[in-house]
Design an enzyme around this catalytic site. Structure first.
Site, PDB file in Angstrom:
ATOM      1  N   GLY A   1      58.280  52.681  21.189  1.00 28.39           N
ATOM      2  CA  GLY A   1      58.135  52.917  19.753  1.00 28.39           C
ATOM      3  C   GLY A   1      57.464  51.721  19.113  1.00 28.39           C
TER       4      GLY A   1
ATOM      5  N   GLU B   1      57.379  40.226  27.213  1.00 34.27           N
ATOM      6  CA  GLU B   1      58.660  40.892  26.940  1.00 34.27           C
ATOM      7  C   GLU B   1      58.497  42.386  26.695  1.00 34.27           C
ATOM      8  OE1 GLU B   1      62.080  41.347  27.170  1.00 34.27           O
ATOM      9  OE2 GLU B   1      62.195  39.261  26.535  1.00 34.27           O
TER      10      GLU B   1
ATOM     11  N   GLY C   1      55.195  64.795  20.101  1.00 39.07           N
ATOM     12  CA  GLY C   1      54.559  63.501  20.339  1.00 39.07           C
ATOM     13  C   GLY C   1      55.417  62.532  21.141  1.00 39.07           C
TER      14      GLY C   1
ATOM     15  N   LYS D   1      57.804  49.202  35.721  1.00 36.59           N
ATOM     16  CA  LYS D   1      58.775  48.361  35.003  1.00 36.59           C
ATOM     17  C   LYS D   1      59.783  47.751  35.969  1.00 36.59           C
ATOM     18  CE  LYS D   1      58.336  51.146  30.831  1.00 36.59           C
ATOM     19  NZ  LYS D   1      58.896  52.313  30.131  1.00 36.59           N
TER      20      LYS D   1
HETATM   21  N1  NAP Z   1      53.722  52.906  23.009  1.00 37.45           N
HETATM   22  C1  NAP Z   1      54.835  52.225  23.267  1.00 37.45           C
HETATM   23  O1  NAP Z   1      55.878  52.478  22.682  1.00 37.45           O
HETATM   24  C2  NAP Z   1      54.805  51.109  24.259  1.00 37.45           C
HETATM   25  C3  NAP Z   1      56.021  50.446  24.594  1.00 37.45           C
HETATM   26  C4  NAP Z   1      55.983  49.344  25.467  1.00 37.45           C
HETATM   27  C5  NAP Z   1      54.769  48.945  25.995  1.00 37.45           C
HETATM   28  N2  NAP Z   1      53.612  49.626  25.678  1.00 37.45           N
HETATM   29  C6  NAP Z   1      52.358  49.132  26.241  1.00 37.45           C
HETATM   30  O2  NAP Z   1      51.578  48.626  25.158  1.00 37.45           O
HETATM   31  C7  NAP Z   1      50.187  48.774  25.428  1.00 37.45           C
HETATM   32  C8  NAP Z   1      49.536  49.536  24.287  1.00 37.45           C
HETATM   33  O3  NAP Z   1      50.120  50.819  24.182  1.00 37.45           O
HETATM   34  P1  NAP Z   1      49.880  51.765  22.916  1.00 37.45           P
HETATM   35  O4  NAP Z   1      50.860  52.863  23.017  1.00 37.45           O
HETATM   36  O5  NAP Z   1      49.856  50.946  21.667  1.00 37.45           O
HETATM   37  O6  NAP Z   1      48.401  52.300  23.242  1.00 37.45           O
HETATM   38  P2  NAP Z   1      47.409  53.060  22.273  1.00 37.45           P
HETATM   39  O7  NAP Z   1      48.149  53.648  21.110  1.00 37.45           O
HETATM   40  O8  NAP Z   1      46.584  53.948  23.111  1.00 37.45           O
HETATM   41  O9  NAP Z   1      46.467  51.898  21.687  1.00 37.45           O
HETATM   42  C9  NAP Z   1      45.490  51.241  22.434  1.00 37.45           C
HETATM   43  C10 NAP Z   1      44.590  50.460  21.503  1.00 37.45           C
HETATM   44  O10 NAP Z   1      43.667  49.723  22.305  1.00 37.45           O
HETATM   45  C11 NAP Z   1      42.388  49.865  21.720  1.00 37.45           C
HETATM   46  N3  NAP Z   1      41.342  49.716  22.744  1.00 37.45           N
HETATM   47  C12 NAP Z   1      41.152  50.449  23.867  1.00 37.45           C
HETATM   48  N4  NAP Z   1      40.074  50.007  24.538  1.00 37.45           N
HETATM   49  C13 NAP Z   1      39.585  48.972  23.823  1.00 37.45           C
HETATM   50  C14 NAP Z   1      38.487  48.097  23.987  1.00 37.45           C
HETATM   51  N5  NAP Z   1      37.658  48.198  25.021  1.00 37.45           N
HETATM   52  N6  NAP Z   1      38.266  47.159  23.046  1.00 37.45           N
HETATM   53  C15 NAP Z   1      39.081  47.047  21.965  1.00 37.45           C
HETATM   54  N7  NAP Z   1      40.157  47.843  21.757  1.00 37.45           N
HETATM   55  C16 NAP Z   1      40.392  48.793  22.671  1.00 37.45           C
HETATM   56  C17 NAP Z   1      42.375  51.249  21.118  1.00 37.45           C
HETATM   57  O11 NAP Z   1      41.341  51.268  20.173  1.00 37.45           O
HETATM   58  P3  NAP Z   1      40.981  52.541  19.236  1.00 37.45           P
HETATM   59  O12 NAP Z   1      42.207  52.785  18.403  1.00 37.45           O
HETATM   60  O13 NAP Z   1      39.879  52.072  18.422  1.00 37.45           O
HETATM   61  O14 NAP Z   1      40.649  53.638  20.186  1.00 37.45           O
HETATM   62  C18 NAP Z   1      43.793  51.319  20.539  1.00 37.45           C
HETATM   63  O15 NAP Z   1      43.797  50.744  19.248  1.00 37.45           O
HETATM   64  C19 NAP Z   1      50.134  49.475  26.795  1.00 37.45           C
HETATM   65  O16 NAP Z   1      50.008  48.503  27.798  1.00 37.45           O
HETATM   66  C20 NAP Z   1      51.477  50.167  26.893  1.00 37.45           C
HETATM   67  O17 NAP Z   1      51.875  50.383  28.220  1.00 37.45           O
HETATM   68  C21 NAP Z   1      53.621  50.684  24.828  1.00 37.45           C
END
Ligand code: NAP
Length: 464
Positions: free
Chosen positions: A333, A160, A218, A236
């Protein structure tokens, strides 16, 4: 001798008051918790943990059993401050420990990207653990294959959060209106580009000015390409179109054009025409197949979708039987996305406890000829052509001549007051025309020496 019953759902007292239990019935087991392993503790991972911790009591009541975070993982896991209300949680920096651990029933993949994330999901499937993911990039390119593997392994997959974070649009398409037959779906699916466009519209600022500001606050990545070039929205749309039309659609099937060429001047002209400009994702059924596009478009100011401003997302769906429905909310978010992940975890946990229903992949379960993706050049609609010229006599006649060669009819010419003759903007609107003809005309015009830059051609969407 006592009756022995297993209490499974809404509590012993409720069951007794309904007369389902004899007075001497002894309750011998409470429903077992479902244990979650969260991989990725960034924006979405930490948002999910906050929701699961702060809303634990309600979640337990809604499920009839607790959902417990047993393990968390990120590369820098030791530096993460977890919500205290989660209680004791195992921490690891190795995702393999999560997908194989016997005390993890469901894996939340919240890492993102297509490499490690793909290994994590494969690992979870191999260990017969259901998966919740927020990963649009991976699901848009390989969702169909991943689903097939999940079905063969008898586990569930929920995604979702991968599209329009806070809007439960997967549930809508897979459940809420699944009885209808979707004929068109339009969306504003990238919050960053929508924020930039609405700031340009409201303040008259340029794209570069708003982008720099958004990066400082940001709201936008340091490399903004995925957002402003339409690639994020395209992933998407690939997922939503697959769910809506039951067809295997990948990003490569979708025409994409970003917002880099839009300027404040375009909003002034669009307003004069009773329109605004948004990065519009569209999937529309035609008699020959599906037309799929992500592109800036003029949309009527009186339409509901034109009111979607700032970082909000929206999806508008037209069904053959149920007609129009519209969904609006935060597209991203930590907390809105965290709610989507938590709700998916609840859905999967329910299945684990109450049994697995038969599953059908939401991607391409049956290839239906009528939904074959078509080239966007087969689109026919009115267009907005914006020019910047070095003023001289005969410009309009030259442009009208090129349009006539392509059998394109002009609808109107619009010129707002302007002080300089060296960089004079004006707009021509076209009667409904085929995209291929408009492209050919624009190509021919691009070499005219009085033009300051190639013409900007935007479709004018019919009222949504
Ligand atoms: N941001 C949003 O609002 C949003 C909305 C909808 C969907 N998404 C999706 O949600 C997903 C995550 O997005 P995000 O914004 O949360 O990304 P993010 O802030 O960059 O977080 C990624 C996390 O993954 C961890 N990570 C990366 N490589 C890893 C590995 N090899 N082993 C273990 N942990 C690892 C990172 O660890 P470290 O912290 O230790 O570096 C970090 O904690 C993506 O697919 C994105 O497209 C995001």
């Amino acid at each position: 001798m006592h009756n022995e019953r297993t209490f499974q759902y809404d509590g012993e007292n409720a069951a007794r008051s309904r007369g389902e239990l004899e007075d001497d019935t002894v309750i011998i087991t409470k429903m077992q918790e479902v244990r979650v392993g969260v991989i990725g503790l960034g924006n979405v991972g930490m948002g999910t943990l906050a929701v699961l911790a702060e809303n634990a009591e309600q979640i337990t009541q809604k499920l009839g059993f607790p959902l417990r975070v047993s393990t968390v993982c990120s590369r820098s896991v030791e530096s993460k401050k977890l919500p205290e209300a989660l209680g004791p949680v195992r921490k690891t920096s190795d995702w393999r420990e999560v997908v194989s651990h016997p005390e993890v029933d469901v894996v939340a993949e919240l890492v993102g990207g297509t490499s490690v994330a793909s290994e994590i999901i494969s690992g979870a499937i191999t260990h017969k653990k259901s998966v919740v993911t927020a990963n649009k990039e991976l699901m848009a390119t390989c969702g169909s294959e991943i689903w097939d593997r999940a079905i063969r392994a008898g586990i569930n997959l929920a995604m979702e959060a991968s599209v329009a974070g806070g809007i439960p649009i997967h549930a809508v398409l897979r459940e809420g209106i699944s009885g209808d037959r979707v004929v068109a779906l339009y969306g504003i699916l990238n919050g960053t580009s929508n924020y930039i466009l609405t700031e340009m519209e409201e303040r008259g600022a340029t794209l570069d000015e708003v982008l720099t500001e958004a990066q400082r606050l940001g709201y936008a990545e340091s490399d903004p390409s995925a957002d402003i070039d339409g690639l994020d929205a395209r992933s998407k749309l690939a997922i939503l179109a697959a769910l809506a039309f039951g067809e295997k659609i990948t990003p490569a099937d979708i025409y994409v054009e970003g917002i880099r060429r839009i300027s404040p001047m375009d909003f002034r002209y669009a307003h004069q025409l009773g329109h605004t400009i948004r990065l519009l994702c569209g999937a529309r059924q035609t008699p020959d197949g599906l037309i799929l596009s992500v592109r800036p478009a003029l949309i009527g100011l009186k339409t509901i979708i034109s009111g979607v401003k700032g970082a909000y997302n929206a999806v508008w769906v037209k069904g053959r039987f149920g007609e129009d429905t519209f969904y609006y909310g935060r597209g991203a978010g930590p907390l809105p996305t965290g709610v989507a992940v938590a709700s998916d975890l609840m859905r999967v946990a329910r299945e684990i406890r109450y049994g697995h229903p038969e599953r059908v992949s939401p991607f391409a379960h049956e290839r239906l000829g009528e939904y074959k993706p078509l080239l966007v050049t087969r689109e026919k609609c009115p267009y907005y052509l914006r020019f910047r010229v070095e003023d001289r006599p005969g410009i309009l006649a030259t442009l009208a001549g090129i349009l006539a060669e392509q059998h394109i009819s002009l609808e109107a010419v619009l010129q707002l007051p302007n002080e300089t003759k060296h960089d004079l903007p004006f707009v021509i609107t076209l009667e409904p025309s085929y995209e291929h003809a408009v492209r050919e005309a624009v190509e021919k015009m691009s070499n005219l020496e009085f033009l300051r830059e190639p013409p900007l051609a935007l479709p004018m969407e019919p009222p949504l």
